[in-house]
Design a protein around this motif. Structure first.
Motif, mmCIF file in Angstrom:
data_model
loop_
_atom_site.group_PDB
_atom_site.id
_atom_site.type_symbol
_atom_site.label_atom_id
_atom_site.label_comp_id
_atom_site.label_asym_id
_atom_site.label_seq_id
_atom_site.Cartn_x
_atom_site.Cartn_y
_atom_site.Cartn_z
ATOM 1 N N PRO A 8 0.978 -1.402 0.042
ATOM 2 C CA PRO A 8 0.118 -0.030 0.039
ATOM 3 C C PRO A 8 0.806 1.141 -0.132
ATOM 4 C CG PRO A 8 -0.939 -1.757 1.404
ATOM 5 C CD PRO A 8 0.337 -2.128 1.053
ATOM 6 N N ALA A 9 2.139 1.366 0.720
ATOM 7 C CA ALA A 9 2.766 2.367 0.778
ATOM 8 C C ALA A 9 3.289 2.541 -0.641
ATOM 9 C CB ALA A 9 3.964 2.216 1.910
ATOM 10 N N GLU A 10 3.965 1.632 -1.174
ATOM 11 C CA GLU A 10 4.444 1.789 -2.581
ATOM 12 C C GLU A 10 3.401 2.161 -3.495
ATOM 13 O OE1 GLU A 10 7.989 -1.571 -2.016
ATOM 14 O OE2 GLU A 10 6.160 -2.013 -2.949
ATOM 15 N N ARG A 11 2.057 1.715 -3.501
ATOM 16 C CA ARG A 11 1.185 1.944 -4.376
ATOM 17 C C ARG A 11 1.085 3.861 -4.352
ATOM 18 N NH1 ARG A 11 -1.661 -2.432 -2.508
ATOM 19 N NH2 ARG A 11 -1.717 -3.980 -3.999
ATOM 20 N N ARG A 12 1.084 4.547 -3.220
ATOM 21 C CA ARG A 12 1.116 5.834 -2.960
ATOM 22 C C ARG A 12 2.033 6.331 -3.611
ATOM 23 N NH1 ARG A 12 0.173 7.475 3.295
ATOM 24 N NH2 ARG A 12 0.092 9.425 1.996
ATOM 25 N N VAL A 13 3.201 5.763 -3.503
ATOM 26 C CA VAL A 13 4.669 6.623 -4.084
ATOM 27 C C VAL A 13 4.394 6.405 -5.690
ATOM 28 C CG1 VAL A 13 7.034 6.198 -4.346
ATOM 29 C CG2 VAL A 13 5.910 6.142 -2.136
ATOM 30 N N LEU A 14 3.862 5.286 -6.290
ATOM 31 C CA LEU A 14 3.795 4.992 -7.460
ATOM 32 C C LEU A 14 2.816 6.010 -8.438
ATOM 33 C CD1 LEU A 14 3.742 1.145 -7.623
ATOM 34 C CD2 LEU A 14 5.493 2.671 -8.607
ATOM 35 N N ALA A 15 1.637 6.339 -7.467
ATOM 36 C CA ALA A 15 0.637 7.304 -7.838
ATOM 37 C C ALA A 15 1.109 8.707 -7.905
ATOM 38 C CB ALA A 15 -0.633 7.065 -7.251
ATOM 39 N N ALA A 16 1.834 9.074 -6.999
ATOM 40 C CA ALA A 16 2.255 10.361 -6.891
ATOM 41 C C ALA A 16 3.528 10.879 -7.509
ATOM 42 C CB ALA A 16 2.673 10.528 -5.505
ATOM 43 N N PHE A 17 4.241 9.720 -7.965
ATOM 44 C CA PHE A 17 5.522 10.093 -9.038
ATOM 45 C C PHE A 17 5.193 10.589 -10.061
ATOM 46 C CE2 PHE A 17 8.820 9.131 -12.066
ATOM 47 C CZ PHE A 17 9.835 9.403 -11.300
ATOM 48 N N PRO A 18 4.304 10.251 -11.144
ATOM 49 C CA PRO A 18 4.365 11.006 -12.329
ATOM 50 C C PRO A 18 3.607 12.486 -12.289
ATOM 51 C CG PRO A 18 2.640 9.154 -12.224
ATOM 52 C CD PRO A 18 3.513 8.993 -11.069
ATOM 53 N N LEU A 19 2.908 12.681 -11.094
ATOM 54 C CA LEU A 19 2.223 13.718 -10.692
ATOM 55 C C LEU A 19 3.271 14.923 -10.210
ATOM 56 C CD1 LEU A 19 -1.281 12.870 -9.547
ATOM 57 C CD2 LEU A 19 -0.613 13.235 -11.904
ATOM 58 N N GLY A 20 4.293 14.563 -9.660
ATOM 59 C CA GLY A 20 5.269 15.219 -8.820
ATOM 60 C C GLY A 20 4.689 15.516 -7.692
ATOM 61 N N GLU A 21 3.849 14.676 -7.053
ATOM 62 C CA GLU A 21 3.319 14.966 -5.770
ATOM 63 C C GLU A 21 4.087 14.404 -4.517
ATOM 64 O OE1 GLU A 21 -0.734 14.017 -6.197
ATOM 65 O OE2 GLU A 21 -1.112 15.946 -7.389
ATOM 66 N N GLY A 22 3.909 14.745 -3.605
ATOM 67 C CA GLY A 22 4.655 14.500 -2.178
ATOM 68 C C GLY A 22 3.791 13.398 -1.570
ATOM 69 N N VAL A 23 4.450 12.366 -0.947
ATOM 70 C CA VAL A 23 3.866 11.369 -0.007
ATOM 71 C C VAL A 23 4.479 11.700 1.617
ATOM 72 C CG1 VAL A 23 3.173 8.955 0.196
ATOM 73 C CG2 VAL A 23 3.445 9.956 -1.921
ATOM 74 N N ASP A 24 3.662 11.940 2.206
ATOM 75 C CA ASP A 24 3.901 11.960 3.631
ATOM 76 C C ASP A 24 3.567 10.902 4.472
ATOM 77 O OD1 ASP A 24 4.908 12.910 6.219
ATOM 78 O OD2 ASP A 24 4.226 14.938 5.837
ATOM 79 N N PHE A 25 4.535 10.204 5.261
ATOM 80 C CA PHE A 25 4.094 9.015 5.795
ATOM 81 C C PHE A 25 4.128 9.531 7.373
ATOM 82 C CE2 PHE A 25 5.220 6.865 2.180
ATOM 83 C CZ PHE A 25 4.218 6.201 1.738
ATOM 84 N N LEU A 26 4.653 10.551 7.805
ATOM 85 C CA LEU A 26 5.170 11.014 9.288
ATOM 86 C C LEU A 26 3.676 10.903 10.140
ATOM 87 C CD1 LEU A 26 7.577 13.707 8.809
ATOM 88 C CD2 LEU A 26 7.953 11.628 9.632
ATOM 89 N N ASP A 27 3.990 10.395 11.338
ATOM 90 C CA ASP A 27 2.700 10.470 12.035
ATOM 91 C C ASP A 27 2.781 11.296 13.187
ATOM 92 O OD1 ASP A 27 0.398 9.438 13.636
ATOM 93 O OD2 ASP A 27 1.572 7.975 14.301
ATOM 94 N N GLY A 28 2.893 12.705 12.737
ATOM 95 C CA GLY A 28 2.952 13.753 13.714
ATOM 96 C C GLY A 28 4.465 14.318 13.992
#
Length: 489
Positions: A8-28
């Motif tokens: 699931p984490a990699e899917r978020r990265v794969l989806a954001a990469f071509p859009l140049g968007e960031g993925v933030d996994f920080l919990d606080g």
């Protein structure tokens, strides 16, 4: 490489990469990457997935692709050796299980701010932008030797190495790197050697508030470093040698409020450097030897209390000294020279005082030079030097001769007034004149016709001998002083 079974984490990265968007996994805000080894699969990304995206990832028309991940656990090794990455790489506050390998790679920009890494291998890296390891914690070495960075290198607040580590490998390698703009490492903490020898920095190097620990070894090795403007190291704490031999810093080399410590060895080496201004204003007393041999500077700002017990200043050249202090406060430094008596050091100090318009201080330095030289001479030469010093201060205190002559003139005048010496030819002798008779004895060149007409007897004869001998000594030393003064002009 085809990506199979993405998490699931990699899917978020794969989806954001071509859009140049960031993925933030920080919990606080308190989420600490140093505990990243315990992060679960919901924030774990394989390094091979990131490698595939960077080398051959999808690009969407009208968007600028890029890898922008925060707070991820990255497993495996991110291996981009000799690869060409056309996208920006921003992996902030991430936890890397293995040191990324980017030797010989070409990237747009590389940002690892706040991440925790076992190391970074990026020798010969080429970037179109900047490299950032701000706030990173790196247990091993950051290798950027031979890198060519078109932007800046940022390492503010980074923690490199392990306290008490004994591997001997430099924790930061920027040797022979080319940085187009600045090296910004304010607040850097390095437990091991920082290597910058042969590096070229187009702008400035900022090491303000940095702490470098390499007890008994070299903390900063930056021989032949070339800086475009300044090297700032205000409040630097260096436990080990700071070696800047052969460096070129056209403006300021700033060690204000710094603490340089390497007891038993060299604490600061700036030999053969070319520096605009060297500042050690309000710094703590240096612990260890300071080596400035053959360095050339426009301005040297080092208060006397900052200098250590041993210095090496042979060939040091400078145009001005600040703060402006009496020569008596600067001269003790020249006695601490490791090579012993060096005439050039005195000449350089005197020249600096003359440049400042303080001729009296310059004369004091020249006199100190001759007194120091006297200690290197045989006993008979030292004896004659003491006579010249007492008589006229080696020509730098000419009023002493006038005082001696006046005292002797008064003594002889009083003695010969009380007891006129008999005339050699009573019928032909002029009237006896005690002052002019004494002057005839004292001055070997001038003849008032008194000395040859009268012949004292007894102890008065011995007094006349003393006046003649003293007159010759004074005349010789005065002539030497006048010659020295003319040579200085």
């Amino acid at each position: 490489m085809e990506i199979t079974d993405p998490t699931p984490a990699e899917r978020r990265v794969l989806a954001a990469f071509p859009l140049g968007e960031g993925v933030d996994f920080l919990d606080g805000a308190d989420d600490d990457p140093s505990a990243g080894a315990a992060w679960g699969p919901e924030r774990t990304v394989r390094a091979e997935v990131l490698r595939t995206l960077l080398l051959d990832g999808p690009v969407r028309e009208g968007r600028i692709a890029g890898l922008k991940v925060t707070g991820a656990r990255i497993t495996g090794q991110l291996d981009l050796r000799y690869g060409t990455v056309a996208h920006p790489v921003r992996l902030r506050s991430c936890h890397f299980e293995q040191a990324p390998e980017l030797y010989g790679a070409q990237v747009r920009t590389l940002v690892l701010n706040g991440s925790v890494l076992p190391g970074l291998m990026a020798g010969a890296l080429r970037t179109e932008g900047s490299i950032g390891i701000v706030g990173c914690r790196v247990a091993g070495s950051v290798g950027l030797q031979g890198a060519k960075i078109s932007g800046a290198f940022f390492a503010d607040g980074a923690r490199l190495g392990v306290p008490g580590g004994t591997t001997g490998e430099p924790v930061l390698k920027l040797n022979h790197a080319e940085v187009a703009t600045d090296v910004w490492a304010a607040g850097l903490v390095a437990h091991g050697k920082v290597l910058m020898n042969g590096a070229t920095v187009g702008g400035q190097v900022n090491l303000n508030d940095a702490e470098l620990y390499a007890h008994g070894a070299t903390a900063l090795h930056a021989e032949t470093l070339v800086v475009g403007t300044d090297l700032h190291a205000m409040r630097l704490r260096a436990h080990g040698r700071v070696n800047l031999s052969g460096a070129r810093v056209p403006r300021q080399l700033e060690f204000a409020h710094a603490r340089l410590s390497n007891p038993g060895g060299q604490a600061l080496r700036v030999s053969s450097c070319v520096i605009g201004e060297l500042w050690l204003r309000d710094a703590a007393p240096v612990e260890g030897v300071v080596n400035m041999r053959r360095a050339q500077m426009d301005l040297l700002h080092v208060p006397p209390e900052v200098w250590p017990e041993r210095v090496s200043l042979d060939g040091l050249g400078y145009r001005a000294l600040t703060p402006h202090l009496p020569a008596e406060q600067r001269l003790p430094l020249l006695e601490r020279e490791t090579e012993g008596y060096l005439p050039y050091a005195y000449e350089q100090l005197a020249a600096a005082y003359r440049t400042a318009g303080d001729d009296a201080a310059a004369r004091t330095v020249q006199l100190a030079k001759l007194r120091r030289h006297r200690r290197t001479l045989p006993w008979y030469a030292r004896l004659w030097g003491h006579v010249q010093d007492a008589a006229v201060g080696y020509g730098f205190r000419p009023m002493r001769a006038a005082g001696w002559l006046l005292a002797l003139l008064c003594t002889g005048t009083l003695a010969f007034t009380l007891h006129h010496p008999p005339a050699l030819k009573p019928g032909e002798a002029p009237d006896f004149n005690p002052p002019f008779y004494t002057l005839d004895l004292l001055l070997p060149i001038i003849d008032f016709g008194q000395e040859g007409a009268f012949a004292p007897r007894g102890w008065y004869q011995w007094l006349s001998y003393l006046l003649i001998a003293t007159g010759w000594v004074l005349a010789t030393t005065i002539a030497a002083g006048i010659t020295r003064s003319l040579n200085r002009q």
